[in-house]
Design an enzyme around this catalytic site. Structure first.
Site, PDB file in Angstrom:
ATOM      1  N   GLU A 199       0.854  -1.180   0.000  1.00  8.65           N
ATOM      2  CA  GLU A 199       0.000   0.000   0.000  1.00  8.65           C
ATOM      3  C   GLU A 199       0.885   1.223   0.000  1.00  8.65           C
ATOM      4  OE1 GLU A 199      -2.715  -0.436   3.370  1.00  8.65           O
ATOM      5  OE2 GLU A 199      -2.391  -2.536   2.834  1.00  8.65           O
ATOM      6  N   ASP A 215      -5.114   8.401  11.434  1.00  6.91           N
ATOM      7  CA  ASP A 215      -3.758   7.925  11.674  1.00  6.91           C
ATOM      8  C   ASP A 215      -3.158   8.428  12.968  1.00  6.91           C
ATOM      9  OD1 ASP A 215      -3.101   6.281   9.346  1.00  6.91           O
ATOM     10  OD2 ASP A 215      -3.568   8.110   8.236  1.00  6.91           O
TER      11      ASP A 215
END
Lengths: 260, 408
Positions: free
Chosen positions: A46, A57
Site C-alpha cells: 500500500e 492515523d
C-alpha cells in the site's frame, strides 16, 4: 483481473502486505522501497499518499505524511515515480489516502493515472459508501481498479455484507477501535471479532491491519484471517535506516519471519 | 481607505437553513469519515432530530437556557453606534451568556444529547477557548468528565480560558501537531474519539464536521435568531431586521443569528471572515474569499488548500476564527448568494474593538470585533434595522488589545 486479484486467486493464506508513505523518508524513497519489498517476498504494497490532516492515523503515519509533504511529495510526482518503475517490479500495488487530494487531482484523471502506472486498487477510507456507489463505482470498473473498504469491530453485519458485495479484492479488517500504530497485542476481543467475520462466510479475503507489529499479532492475523498489513512498524524501520532492504529485513525479524 | 460593499437583496428561498437527509446544503456538507467513526456518527444522525424535538428535551433545554445560560439575551439598541453609522443598530448580547459567549447554547443541548445516548464522557476541541470553557462548564454542572483539545499556540494566547477550564475540572490536552491551533485540535479530538468510541460523545463547537453536526449545532444556536424575531417585533414592530452581521470562523454564531432569516427575501445576511494580514497576504483565514471546494474534518465545504489538496494553515489574530474551513451551510449561503461574506483584517477588527468599547462601553471578543468592523464597510439607509450578533465578550483578549494599542 488486476495484479492484486490475481495474487488473491493464487494465494489464499498468510499474505503479508506493507504500507509506506510515498516521499518518506526522502522524496526519492518510493522506488527503492517497492523494489526492496518485492525482493523480500512481501505479497503486496500500500503506497500512502501523504495528506496534511490524516484523521485516522496515529503519530507515526502523521509524522511521515508531514515530512513527505515538506519533502515536496505530490500525487503527480508519485505517478511519475510509479511510471518510471513500470515493468521493473511485479508486486501488486494499492494507493491509499484521503479523498480530498484525489478530488483536487480530479477523480477520473486520478483513476486513469493510477491504472496506467500499475496500481491495482485504491483505499480511500473517508469515501462514503453511498458516494462510491453513485459516483465512483463505474470509474473503478472502467479503470480496472479494486476498491478496498475498511471494517472495524463496530461495523454491523449488514454493513459488512454490503462491503463484501462491493469488494472484489479483499476487505481491510481494522483490528480494533483505534487510529493506526497502536502497539497492543491482540486479546480476546479481537479473536471474537475475527471469529464473527469467519462465520459470515464472506466472498472476499480478509486482511487485518492496525496494530500488526510483532510475531503474536502477525500470527493471530494469519491464523484467523487471510493476511496482515503492517504500516507504522515499517515506517519506524524506514526512519531508523536509509537502506530500504535493511528496513524490510529488520521488520521481518520483529514479525518473527526471520531468525537473527 | 474604506471599501464599501454593495449587498444584494436576497431572494425568497425556503428551507435553505437545513440540509437534506444526507447532510447536504446544496453541494456542501455530507459525512466524509473513516469507518472507525461511522457507527458513532450514525448513532447521532439517527437520534438527534428525534431527541431535540422531543418534549422532554425541549423542557430541560429551555429551562437551562433561561436559568443557567441567562436567556433571552438582550437585544440592545446601540444609540451611539446608530448615530455614527446612520442606521438603527442593535446588538444581540450573546456576550452576556454565562461563560461570555454564544457557545453555551449548543453545549447545553449537546450535553443533554450525550446523556440521552448514554455517553459518560465528553471531549471537545477549542480555538479561543470559549467552546472549551462552555464545555467544561456544562460538564461540571452535569457531572460529566470532560477533556478539551487545544492547540499549544492557542494555549499561549488564551491563557485565561485555559485556567478557567482547569478550574472547572476539565482536562486540557495541548495539541502539538500541525498548526498547533484549532484545525489540529479538531484532528486530535477526532482521533481520540476513534480510540474511544463506546463511552465518548464528541461535542463539536461549531457548524463544522460530518453530518449531522453542522445541522445539530445550527439548530441549537438558532435560539439567537428566534429571540431576535420576537424582540424586534416588540421594539421595531417587525419580526426581521434589514441586516444581520456576524463573524464566521466555523460559523456557529452566524448560523444561529441567520437561521430564521435565511431565504426570507428581506434580510441581508452578512458574515465576516478573518482576513488576517489581508486576503492576499498568505496570512489569512478568509476561507470564503480565498478557499476552494474540498473536504475538511468530514464535510465538503470551502477551505483554504494547496493545488494538491493539502489543507493550509489559517492565520488570524483571533484564535476563534483561525480555521482554514467554514461550515458547509455558509459555503452554501455564499454560493447561492443568500448571504454575503466580507473579509476583515486583524487591524480592522482591533480598531473596531476599540471603537465599540469607547462608543458603547462594551469590550467585544476579538472574533466579535470582526462583525463590528463590517459597519464601516456597508452603506445603510437611516431606517435600516441592523442587528450585530455580539457573540462574545473581550476579557480573554485584553492582552492582545493591550499589546496592539501600545504598539500604535
Amino acid at each position: 483481473m488486476n495484479a492484486l486479484q490475481n495474487l488473491f486467486h493464487n494465494k489464499k493464506q498468510n499474505q503479508l502486505s506493507l504500507f509506506f508513505t510515498a516521499g518518506y523518508p526522502t522524496i526519492d524513497s518510493t522506488a527503492g522501497i517497492i523494489e526492496a519489498c518485492q525482493k523480500a517476498g512481501i505479497d503486496f504494497l500500500e503506497v500512502g499518499m501523504p495528506y496534511s490532516d490524516p484523521l485516522a492515523d496515529g503519530p507515526v503515519i502523521q509524522q511521515s505524511s508531514t515530512r513527505a509533504i515538506v519533502n515536496g511529495m505530490t500525487i503527480e510526482l508519485l505517478f511519475n515515480q510509479l511510471e518510471a518503475l513500470k515493468g521493473k517490479t511485479t508486486i501488486p500495488l494499492l494507493l491509499m489516502g484521503y479523498l480530498n487530494p484525489v478530488i483536487q487531482f480530479g477523480a477520473e484523471r486520478f483513476m486513469e493515472k493510477a491504472s496506467a502506472t500499475g496500481a491495482s486498487g485504491l483505499i480511500l477510507p473517508d469515501l462514503p459508501i453511498h458516494e462510491y456507489r453513485e459516483e465512483y463505482q463505474t470509474l473503478f470498473e472502467k479503470y480496472n481498479l479494486s476498491p478496498v473498504f475498511l471494517i472495524t469491530p463496530h461495523t454491523s453485519d449488514e454493513r459488512i455484507k454490503l462491503i463484501d458485495e462491493l469488494s472484489n479484492a479483499f476487505i481491510y479488517v481494522v483490528s480494533s477501535a483505534a487510529t493506526t500504530g497502536k502497539k497492543q497485542d491482540f486479546g480476546q476481543a479481537q479473536l471474537v471479532y475475527f471469529q464473527r467475520l469467519k462465520s459470515m462466510n464472506l466472498k472476499n479475503p480478509l486482511i487485518g491491519g492496525f496494530g500488526i507489529h510483532n510475531r503474536q499479532t502477525l500470527q493471530q492475523a494469519w491464523q484467523n484471517l487471510n493476511g496482515a498489513i503492517c504500516g507504522s512498524a515499517f515506517l519506524k524501520k524506514l526512519a531508523a535506516t536509509p537502506d530500504a532492504e535493511k528496513a524490510v529485513e529488520e521488520l521481518k525479524k520483529d514479525l518473527g519471519l526471520k531468525m537473527d | 481607505m474604506t471599501v464599501k460593499f454593495d449587498t444584494n437583496p436576497t431572494e425568497v428561498k425556503r428551507n435553505q437553513n437545513i440540509p437534506d437527509e444526507r447532510g447536504y446544503y446544496g453541494g456542501f456538507g455530507g459525512a466524509y469519515i473513516p469507518e472507525m467513526l461511522y457507527p458513532n456518527v450514525e448513532e447521532l444522525r439517527n437520534n438527534y432530530l428525534q431527541v431535540i424535538e422531543s418534549a422532554d428535551f425541549r423542557k430541560e433545554f429551555e429551562l437551562l437556557l433561561r436559568d443557567y445560560v441567562g436567556r433571552p439575551t438582550p437585544l440592545y439598541y446601540a444609540g451611539n453606534l446608530s448615530e455614527t453609522y446612520g442606521a438603527k443598530i442593535y446588538l444581540k448580547r450573546e456576550d452576556l451568556c454565562h461563560t461570555g459567549a454564544h457557545k453555551l447554547n449548543s453545549v447545553v443541548g449537546q450535553a443533554l444529547i450525550a446523556r440521552h445516548l448514554n455517553k459518560p464522557r465528553i471531549i471537545a476541541e477549542t480555538g479561543a477557548g470559549q467552546h472549551g470553557v462552555a464545555s467544561a462548564t456544562v460538564c461540571a454542572l452535569m457531572k460529566i468528565p470532560c477533556t478539551v483539545f487545544m492547540g499549544s499556540k492557542d494555549i499561549v494566547r488564551q491563557q485565561a480560558n485555559v485556567l478557567r477550564m482547569k478550574m472547572l475540572g476539565a482536562e486540557v490536552i495541548a495539541v502539538e501537531s500541525g498548526s498547533k491551533t484549532l484545525k489540529d485540535a479538531t484532528n486530535e479530538a477526532i482521533r481520540h474519539w476513534i480510540n474511544h468510541p463506546d463511552d465518548t460523545y464528541y461535542l463539536i463547537g461549531s457548524t463544522i464536521g460530518p453530518h449531522p453536526y453542522p445541522d445539530l449545532v445550527a439548530r441549537l444556536q438558532s435560539v439567537i435568531s428566534e429571540e431576535i424575531q420576537s424582540q424586534l417585533m416588540k421594539q421595531e414592530g417587525k419580526d426581521y431586521p434589514d441586516y444581520v452581521l456576524a463573524c464566521a470562523g466555523g460559523g456557529s454564531n452566524a448560523a444561529g443569528a441567520f437561521f430564521h432569516f435565511i431565504g426570507n427575501g428581506k434580510t441581508r445576511l452578512i458574515g465576516t471572515e478573518a482576513a488576517g494580514e489581508g486576503v492576499d497576504s498568505g496570512l489569512t483565514a478568509a476561507t470564503i474569499y480565498s478557499g476552494t471546494p474540498g473536504i475538511i474534518h468530514g464535510c465538503k465545504t470551502l477551505l483554504m488548500q494547496t493545488s494538491d489538496g493539502q489543507v493550509m494553515e489559517a492565520h488570524s489574530v483571533s484564535a476563534g476564527l483561525d480555521y482554514p474551513g467554514i461550515g458547509p451551510m455558509h459555503a452554501h449561503l455564499h454560493t447561492t448568494g443568500l448571504a454575503q461574506y466580507l473579509p476583515v483584517t486583524d487591524t480592522e477588527a482591533l480598531d473596531a474593538a476599540q471603537m465599540l468599547s469607547r462608543e458603547e462601553g462594551i469590550i467585544p471578543a476579538l472574533e466579535t470585533a470582526h462583525a463590528v468592523a463590517a459597519l464601516s464597510k456597508l452603506q445603510f439607509k437611516p431606517d435600516d434595522v441592523v442587528v450585530i450578533c455580539l457573540s462574545g465578550r473581550g476579557d480573554k483578549d485584553l492582552q492582545t488589545y493591550q499589546q496592539y494599542f501600545q504598539e500604535i
